[in-house]
Design an enzyme around this catalytic site. Sequence first.
Site: not given
Ligand SMILES: NC(=O)c1ccc[n+]([C@@H]2O[C@H](COP(=O)([O-])OP(=O)(O)OC[C@H]3O[C@@H](n4cnc5c(N)ncnc54)[C@H](O)[C@@H]3O)[C@@H](O)[C@H]2O)c1
Length: 258
Positions: A14, A64-65, A91, A156, A159-160
């Site tokens: 990601g 695809d993870v 991530n 969500y 899962a986390k």
């Molecule tokens: N942004 C927030 O407020 C927030 C808060 C808590 C936790 N997080 C965690 O931080 C991490 C990053 O969040 P973000 O906001 O940058 O997310 P985002 O949605 O902007 O980016 C996620 C990325 O993962 C990729 N992705 C999705 N499914 C995939 C798959 N099957 N295989 C490979 N890649 C895949 C997407 O294409 C995207 O580039 C995540 O784990 C999220 O759960 C984010």
Amino acid sequence: MDLNLKDNVVVITGGAQGVGRVIAHTFAKEGAQVVIGDLNVDAGEKVVREIDEIGGRAVFIQSDVSLLSDTDRLVAGALENFGRMDVMVHNAAVFLLGKFMDVAETDWRKVIDVIQIGAYNCARSVLPTMTDQKSGRIIFIGTDAARSGDNFQSIYASAKAGVVNFTKSLAMDVGPKGITVNTVSPAVVVTNENEAILDKLYGIKTKPEKAQKMLSAYPMRRLGQPEDIANMVVFLASPQASFITGQTISVNGGYSMV
Ligand SMILES: NC(=O)c1ccc[n+]([C@@H]2O[C@H](COP(=O)([O-])OP(=O)(O)OC[C@H]3O[C@@H](n4cnc5c(N)ncnc54)[C@H](O)[C@@H]3O)[C@@H](O)[C@H]2O)c1
């Protein structure tokens, strides 16, 4: 502090946007070589160009993870391109907001596949190499909701939460092989991609008075930045963090204290 990450090889799932993109940049600035895995080819290749422009080294592998064959390809790509495999950062995630009874089963499965099965796949793919090297770092990106729970996040967050326990149990399993496993747990992080929606929901850009209400839950009176998360990730990847394992570490301005 020199984090001694020069020439380490790091895979980031990601990594094409948001927090993952900034994690990729931060490792590159530390001199690490980066493999970005993501579904999004255009965005992933753009991050590689950005890293090239700052003199770093990165490759993108569409993957695809949720598929073990794809996380295997990510690790193979790291070995082919850079000859080592030191740090795996899982991530990638899909966020799902909704009342439990309103969420379709197909959507639960997608979230669990990416977040939880994705964590198993990353570990499974990387452990043979890390075990041979007798060293390695596995780092998952969690969420505070995994430990505190949150409204409309039952799928969500649970899962986390699976990843939080996987972090502990796997750390016990692989610690004797010189491998650490940790989770970095954010609360809300403002990214290029979610800023507009956060503004709509909480007024973070355009309605400071409305935003104050949300920010009052954060002792540091601000939301997270991707750099806050990335700084903890690179630290956990470093030799200085070699005695930290099995931990879920919140980087959240004090939003929750679990
Ligand atoms: N942004 C927030 O407020 C927030 C808060 C808590 C936790 N997080 C965690 O931080 C991490 C990053 O969040 P973000 O906001 O940058 O997310 P985002 O949605 O902007 O980016 C996620 C990325 O993962 C990729 N992705 C999705 N499914 C995939 C798959 N099957 N295989 C490979 N890649 C895949 C997407 O294409 C995207 O580039 C995540 O784990 C999220 O759960 C984010």
